[in-house]
Design an enzyme around this catalytic site. Structure first.
Site, short mmCIF file in Angstrom:
data_model
loop_
_atom_site.label_atom_id
_atom_site.label_comp_id
_atom_site.label_asym_id
_atom_site.label_seq_id
_atom_site.Cartn_x
_atom_site.Cartn_y
_atom_site.Cartn_z
N CYS C 163 54.21 39.34 16.62
CA CYS C 163 53.97 38.30 15.60
C CYS C 163 52.55 37.74 15.60
O CYS C 163 52.21 36.91 14.76
CB CYS C 163 54.98 37.19 15.78
N HIS C 295 52.09 28.00 14.95
CA HIS C 295 52.91 29.19 14.79
C HIS C 295 54.30 28.72 14.33
O HIS C 295 54.86 29.27 13.39
CB HIS C 295 52.98 29.97 16.10
N HIS C 330 59.12 33.86 8.38
CA HIS C 330 58.26 34.50 9.38
C HIS C 330 57.94 35.90 8.88
O HIS C 330 58.81 36.76 8.82
CB HIS C 330 58.97 34.54 10.73
#
Lengths: 91, 356, 406
Positions: C163, C295, C330
């Site tokens: 990620c 994040h 995400h």
């Protein structure tokens, strides 16, 4: 119960890749996580999948796993407990 | 005095016996199959039993190679860990995919998913060392390892005290082999690996392995050679363009064709994909010995990491193993090696190595 | 050593097909969450953040007459990269003499098509257009195809660190400019939704069936999204008078948590180091940071680790911080560059984005994210820290700064 424990030991050895371990070497009262067998959170997820796949028991919150997965004995107890209501309805 | 980049330690696990440092391809293994797998060490020597339990085969291979390299370089804590791979942890990826398709998205194995990520190896190495430093993974086919070298060289230029652990890894995979055979990656007929270059057919053989180097700006006692430059070239149209790219690369490093003592060629045994390489080898390096390695390891994206291991040992030991089927003998001393690779006819790369 | 400026941005995600639409959604606090319309999965009840266009529509939007063999990831990547190139005023059809690179990131590449045609691909007797996807699982596939269409030849590479992938692509691009290897470089990442990741995160039990709630006490996991975003980095020499500059990349750091394969350390050690190093590199102090685009995935673990790290570095009164994951979902490898675009828009417009779906502060923390947009007079956004963390302990922070006279 003993049969279930043996079955669980075999399944755990395979699913968690406990290389070289035999069911006899796995003590059903030994803690699975932390100081005992040293399993971690991904192993817990593997056990959740195992219970769902082999025993049709769904654990939706991984936090519930902490108590249930303390040892092989506690897992066997939980499976037995979950099976009861089904048994009752058939009587 | 300009900065130099020393290869301070090396390791290789491959389909040949390469993790034993006392031998150097003295008795190469002959294969007669199109997918060749690594000869592996005893993983327990390199990996703690708790994490070992759940590691896939390629992570075990990669971890062991990383540890061997650090031992060789006497490096306890790298300032950065960089890996390069084409298909990453192919086995876990395919396992999770098949399980998902067959079980209709039920009862999947979490471990396959967590290990399917390309940076699973670089992360596992960091975890085992408790290394909080730089950590990345390049996944650009045959530019993956080269990107890692480039990255490390720039960071060493920023801070010459830094030392990097850089590796390339890939694993064989029958599914991938079958699927990409559709586009001519692999040979239809079974070949003997030592007859790869005379096969005269399309495609190559699939191989695998993991090789690591430690790169730093200081010449340690154990140092093998220096890396002087690295170049990746994409969209090469013809042999002329490749020739120009090679010559420009050499000139950019202040040397000419005649300075190259040995070319390690990434020839794969495919009559189509090797065409430009062969033309450059015959035209540009007509007088230079050319050595090959893909018959020993099979072809895979990160095979340049193995070629780097090869160049390092040749320059340090001043010996070209017979197993490399070199076109002619290399005159001593061997000072400069050019690695020139092609992968599936798409990516071309070159790395320049010098004797210390 | 050259400085690194951002001269172009491009983005496509569930909240917009271009930068303008994206910014509108952000300032109107509109989430892109919805039903799974374009991907077939038995888990179709799970909410996702889809780009509401079919592959054919994406190809048309990209202006490609023949998109056979192009994966959805490639199409998304191309659309966003093309926007960034146009925004930077780059004309790739003429030889400018400038060395140009393209560095992309992906976690799954062409998995969406690969999983769809897997059994067909395995059967050598089956023929059809699907066979064009034979090697598209390869991460480099989308990079090479986009580079070829745009016309980038000097340098290409692909990064995959879960990620944090596209943030690391931006770091490599910046390094190549600083070291004089390139004059300009298009950096970012792309991922399309696929069954592989939906099932993967589901089996890890970190996929929320409700809209995700970053930094909230009740958070219960991520929602997955898809998209692509790219930014154009250029050297000093390229940035002449009159050019639009979105900002400067003044700091960056990549560290590793080295705690667990998938989980972050509860104290946020790696996250703290990444933020600290990025701020140090820029020669700033934590007090000078105007906004943190966190994040903030809304997993129990990430938000605790990241929240602790922010608290440790900035104290109990940190700069405005928020996660934009509840807007976009995400987007995995696209997340870092998509949020880099958000950070640059924050700088250009002096605005910070409210953290959607936040209600209650986490028990372990003394700090909360900003919940509504703040813009205009009350805030001037000088320096934005953008965090991206991922599996394998990967922690990356980027620091974007306003350019004087901007």
């Amino acid at each position: 119960m003993d049969q279930l424990i043996l079955e669980l030991k075999k399944e755990l050895i395979e699913r968690l890749n406990l290389e070289g371990m035999t069911p006899e070497e796995l003590d059903e009262n030994m803690p699975l996580f932390g100081e005992g067998l040293g399993l971690d959170s991904i192993d817990a997820l593997e056990i959740i999948v195992l219970l769902d796949k082999n025993y049709q028991i769904k654990i939706t919150d991984p936090k519930d796993g902490k108590k249930i997965f303390y040892s092989i004995k506690t897992i066997a107890d939980y499976i037995t407990e979950q099976r009861k209501p089904v048994a009752n309805t058939t009587i | 005095m300009s900065l130099k980049y020393y290869i301070q330690g090396v390791s290789a696990i491959s389909p040949q016996q390469t993790f034993d440092r006392t031998v150097f391809l003295d008795e190469p293994v002959h294969y007669e199959e199109n997918i060749i797998k690594s000869i592996t060490p005893d993983f327990k020597l390199y990996i703690h039993p708790v994490p070992l339990r759940r590691m896939s085969r390629i992570i075990r291979i990669g971890m062991s190679a990383a540890k061997m390299c650090m031992q060789d370089a006497d490096l306890a804590m790298p300032d950065g860990i960089i890996t390069g791979t084409g298909y990453g942890c192919a086995d876990d990826t395919i396992k999770f995919l098949e399980e998902m398709l067959v079980n209709k998205e039920q009862h999947l194995t979490p471990t396959h998913f967590t290990q399917s990520t390309y940076n699973a190896l670089s992360g596992s190495i960091a975890l085992s060392l408790k290394c909080n430093n730089y950590n990345t993974t390049y996944v650009h086919r045959a530019f993956s390892f080269e990107s890692g070298i480039m990255d490390a060289m720039m960071q060493i230029a920023d801070d010459s005290a830094k030392r990097f652990l850089i590796g390339g890894f890939d694993e064989t995979d029958i599914h991938h082999y079958t699927i990409t055979s559709r586009v001519g990656y692999y040979k239809k007929e079974v070949v003997k690996n030592f007859e790869l270059y005379s096969s005269g057919t399309v495609g190559t053989i699939q191989g695998e392995g993991a090789s690591f180097i430690t790169l730093g700006a200081s010449q340690t006692e154990n140092s093998y050679c220096t890396i002087d430059g690295v170049k990746t070239a994409f969209g090469i149209k013809d042999a002329e363009e490749l020739k120009q790219t090679v010559v420009k690369f050499l000139h950019g490093n202040g040397i000419s064709i005649a300075d190259i003592d040995l070319v390690i060629s990434g020839r794969s045994g495919c009559v189509v994909n090797d065409r430009l390489l062969i033309e450059v080898n015959t035209d540009v390096f007509a007088d230079t010995p050319i050595a090959y390695y893909k018959h020993l390891t099979g072809d895979y994206s990160a095979s340049s990491a193995f070629a780097t291991w090869l160049a390092s040992r040749i320059l340090k030991e001043q010996k070209v193993p017979g197993a490399l089927l070199a076109s002619k003998d290399t005159a001593a001393p061997i000072k400069k090696i050019l690695y020139l690779n092609q992968y599936m006819g798409g990516e071309y790369s070159m790395i320049l190595f010098s004797k210390i | 050593m050259s400085r690194v400026y951002i001269t172009g941005i491009g983005a496509i995600s569930a909240i917009g097909n271009d930068v303008e639409e994206t910014f509108q959604s952000l300032i109107e606090e509109r989430s892109g969450i919805g039903t799974m319309d374009y991907l077939e999965s038995v888990h179709s009840a799970i909410p996702v953040f889809e780009v509401k266009l079919s592959d054919e529509e994406l190809a048309r939007m990209a202006g490609l007459s023949d998109a056979k063999g192009l994966t959805r990831t490639t199409l998304l990547a191309f659309i966003a990269a093309q926007q960034a190139v146009k925004d930077a005023g780059m004309d790739m059809s003429v030889d400018s003499g400038l060395r140009t690179g393209f560095i992309s990131a992906t976690t799954c590449g062409g998995m969406r098509e690969f999983e769809k045609y897997y059994h067909d691909l395995l059967d050598p007797d089956k023929k059809g257009d699907f066979a064009l996807f034979a090697d598209t699982l390869d991460s480099a596939d989308h990079t090479e195809k986009v580079a070829a269409i745009i016309g980038v030849k000097d340098y290409i590479s692909t990064v995959s660190t879960a990620c944090s992938s596209s943030s690391n692509a931006i770091i490599l691009g910046a390094q190549l400019i600083k070291h004089g290897h390139l004059d300009r470089v298009i950096c970012g990442g792309a991922d399309s939704l696929c069954k592989f990741t939906i099932n993967g995160f589901k089996i890890l039990m970190i996929l929320d069936s409700e809209p995700c709630r970053p930094f909230d006490q009740s958070r219960a996991g991520i929602n997955l999204g898809e998209g692509a975003a790219y930014i154009v980095l250029e050297s000093d020499a390229c940035v002449k008078d009159g050019r639009t500059i979105w900002g400067e990349l003044t700091g960056y750091s990549n560290t590793n948590d080295a705690f667990h394969q998938t989980a972050s350390s509860p104290n946020g050690d790696g996250a703290l180091l990444a933020m600290q190093h990025a701020i140090e590199m820029a020669g700033l102090s934590p007090a000078e940071i105007s906004y943190i685009n966190a994040h903030g995935t809304a997993t129990e673990n990430n938000d605790l680790a990241e929240g602790m790290a922010i608290q440790r570095l900035f104290g109990d009164e940190p700069p405005a911080f928020s996660s934009t994951k509840a807007y976009t979902g995400h987007t995995l490898a696209a997340a870092g560059s998509l949020e880099a675009v958000f950070s640059l828009l924050a700088i250009a417009n002096d605005t910070v984005y409210g953290n959607l779906n936040f209600k209650k502060q986490m028990d372990e923390l003394n700090i909360s994210p900003v919940i509504i947009n703040i813009d205009g007079d009350p805030i001037v956004v000088h320096h934005v820290l953008s965090n991206s963390f991922g599996f394998g302990g990967s922690n990356t922070s980027l620091l974007f700064s306003k350019v004087k006279d901007q």
